[in-house]
Design an enzyme around this catalytic site. Structure first.
Site, mmCIF file in Angstrom:
data_model
loop_
_atom_site.group_PDB
_atom_site.id
_atom_site.type_symbol
_atom_site.label_atom_id
_atom_site.label_comp_id
_atom_site.label_asym_id
_atom_site.label_seq_id
_atom_site.Cartn_x
_atom_site.Cartn_y
_atom_site.Cartn_z
ATOM 1 N N SER A 166 6.180 -1.746 -1.630
ATOM 2 C CA SER A 166 6.109 -1.471 -0.201
ATOM 3 C C SER A 166 7.141 -2.253 0.607
ATOM 4 O O SER A 166 8.327 -1.979 0.520
ATOM 5 C CB SER A 166 4.683 -1.746 0.273
ATOM 6 O OG SER A 166 4.387 -0.979 1.390
ATOM 7 N N GLN B 67 0.620 3.857 6.583
ATOM 8 C CA GLN B 67 -0.726 4.185 7.036
ATOM 9 C C GLN B 67 -1.026 3.581 8.408
ATOM 10 O O GLN B 67 -0.425 2.586 8.795
ATOM 11 C CB GLN B 67 -1.788 3.666 6.052
ATOM 12 C CG GLN B 67 -1.896 4.440 4.766
ATOM 13 C CD GLN B 67 -0.696 4.283 3.872
ATOM 14 O OE1 GLN B 67 -0.171 3.195 3.707
ATOM 15 N NE2 GLN B 67 -0.228 5.379 3.285
ATOM 16 N N LYS C 83 6.056 2.534 -3.575
ATOM 17 C CA LYS C 83 5.180 2.976 -2.491
ATOM 18 C C LYS C 83 6.028 3.219 -1.259
ATOM 19 O O LYS C 83 6.622 2.307 -0.701
ATOM 20 C CB LYS C 83 4.100 1.953 -2.161
ATOM 21 C CG LYS C 83 3.197 2.436 -1.017
ATOM 22 C CD LYS C 83 2.151 1.420 -0.624
ATOM 23 C CE LYS C 83 1.268 1.991 0.468
ATOM 24 N NZ LYS C 83 1.939 2.086 1.774
#
Length: 500
Positions: free
Chosen positions: A330, A359, A355
């Site tokens: 991420s 969100q 990733k």
């Protein structure tokens, strides 16, 4: 606890941590609808604390209004009434509503879009309010399996040696199959000093591993500084273990000190870093990337992109390399991709986790929350690395013994035995300088001789068999080898690349 080598996660031992872009069991960063973040020791949200592109209060209201005003929901209402009024057993209204929400999210087949009901959120908030204790892991749901991303530095998880992509099968003997991520997390988290036993499936290992973990305080420090002296030159090293609210400030302070001390080059180490707050990785990147290329791009459902830039005009006047591995996820991947594509810097190590989504946590008004994937993040060149990861420009693996597993002995291993457990022991012996003759899993006469030599030097009964005591001593010495900085081949290569 202050275990320096974060790459201990690639070894073996006795603790735990859980996965990428999903939930921390020990600490986590959770962004709410207004973009604020909280720090949680438990683990139940998204390690990115994705707080860019947050929905305003008015946008949330419009979102809910649009959803509830949809004519198609009459079908849902009809199903609700049919079940509530006619099912053979009485059904609670709340049970149907919660099930409907969970069902909608399940259809997305997105492990990062999840629902936390009121009770789960209550426990989540209680965890936030308590002291930071747990196993120190970050997890995600991958193919419906609770999957480890990377352990937090200095945590019981790191000491235990859980590895990226480990899958948790059981918690204290109870299967987690069928549980959502947060239900599994609640089973694993706990107070300092308490023990939890995890059964773990590891890629490349045929039998599940059983690992006992004693929960502890989880370290909050995210930036570590070191230097390496090579041929009269000084390489500054800044290790980032996660991106929290203070990481950018800590990083800038460390960078300033290294620059003032006259370093000749910089290594940024994000191995085993599961991610964190986008704002902090952005602030760090602004120190290095000129304003002619974006730091990162964010793409919404309509394909519209927002780009984020720094304000500096020139790159640093010293070389930089970035260290990464399969536990870099991420926000760590944002840093690595940007330093490479926009800065032209080398990436040393192994392929990252992969990733590439963003969100947003949206409260439902009754104490429950939906964390929904709203965006993709793209590299400066517009690449989406989701489920692909980032390839290093210079691939380097650690020595084989870095990737060995706990020695799980039920019956002593002996001559003519065959299997993964023997193979694991042979790699350990080889790494410690005792030639087992082979490392294919067959317990040969040469392996017997290697075990005998090891037992003699370790002051153990010389039997040529690997029992619990011999296995435990092998683990102990392998951990020492992994902790030794002189065995870190990835760091060694990063320094070499830096000054080549």
């Amino acid at each position: 606890m202050n275990i320096k080598p974060r790459y201990m996660a690639l070894l073996l031992a006795l603790a735990v941590l859980l996965g990428a872009g999903g939930s921390y069991i020990g600490i986590e960063y959770f962004a709410n609808a207004t973009g604020n973040s909280n720090t949680d020791q438990l683990a139940t949200a998204n390690p990115d604390g994705e707080n860019f592109g947050s929905l305003t209060e008015e946008e949330q209201k419009q979102f809910i209004q649009d959803m509830t005003g949809d004519a198609d929901l009459k079908k849902v209402e009809q199903a609700y009434s049919l079940i509530k009024d006619n099912y053979v057993q009485k059904v609670e209204k709340n049970q149907l509503v919660e099930g409907a929400i969970q069902g909608m999210l399940d259809t997305l087949e997105d492990p990062y879009s999840v629902y936390m009901d009121k009770e789960t959120m209550k426990q989540f908030n209680q965890t936030i309010e308590s002291s930071f204790q747990g196993i120190g892991a970050e997890v995600s749901m991958v193919n419906d399996k609770v999957t480890i991303v990377a352990p937090i530095k200095g945590s019981p998880a790191e000491e235990a040696g859980l590895k990226p992509n480990d899958q948790i099968l059981k918690v204290d003997g109870d299967s987690v199959e069928g549980l959502d991520l947060y239900e599994a997390v609640l089973k694993i988290r706990g107070e300092k000093g308490t023990e939890v036993t995890l059964q773990v499936s590891r890629p490349g290992v045929s039998e599940p591993l059983s690992i006992d973990i004693v929960r502890d305080d989880i370290p909050l420090e995210t930036v570590y500084t070191d230097t390496k002296e090579v041929n009269g030159k000084t390489a500054g090293v800044i290790e980032i273990t996660s991106f929290s609210e203070k990481t950018a400030d800590e990083f800038k302070e460390a960078l300033s000190k290294l620059e003032n001390d006259g370093m000749d080059g910089l290594i940024i180490d994000v191995r085993g870093n599961p991610g964190g707050l986008f704002t902090d990785v952005q602030e760090i990147l602004k120190e290095f990337i000129p304003d002619d290329k974006p730091i990162v791009q964010v793409e919404d459902r309509n394909g519209e992109k927002s780009r984020y830039f720094s304000s500096i005009k020139e790159k640093k006047d010293y070389p930089i390399t970035v260290l990464m591995d399969e536990g870099s996820a991420s926000a760590s991947e944002i840093l690595a991709a940007t330093m490479n594509e926009a800065g032209g810097y080398d990436l040393v190590g192994t392929k990252s986790f992969g990733k590439g989504t963003v969100q947003q946590a949206m409260p439902m008004g009754d104490g429950s929350t939906i964390k929904l994937t709203l965006y993709k993040w793209l590299t400066p060149d517009g690449n989406w690395i989701h489920e692909k990861g980032i390839e290093p420009t210079v691939e380097v693996k650690q020595p084989e013994y870095f990737y060995t597993n706990p020695v799980d002995i039920e019956e002593s291993l002996q001559f003519n035995d065959n299997g993964d457990k023997v193979k694991n022991v042979q790699k350990m012996l080889d790494g410690l300088g005792y030639d087992p003759g082979r490392t294919d899993g067959f317990y040969s006469e040469e392996t017997v001789s290697a075990v005998e030599a090891f037992q003699k030097e370790a002051g153990l009964d010389v039997t040529g068999e690997v029992d619990e005591k011999t296995g435990g001593k092998l683990e102990e010495l392998i951990i020492e080898e992994v902790r030794s900085e002189e065995n870190d081949k990835q760091m060694e290569k990063a320094v070499e690349v830096l000054f080549q």
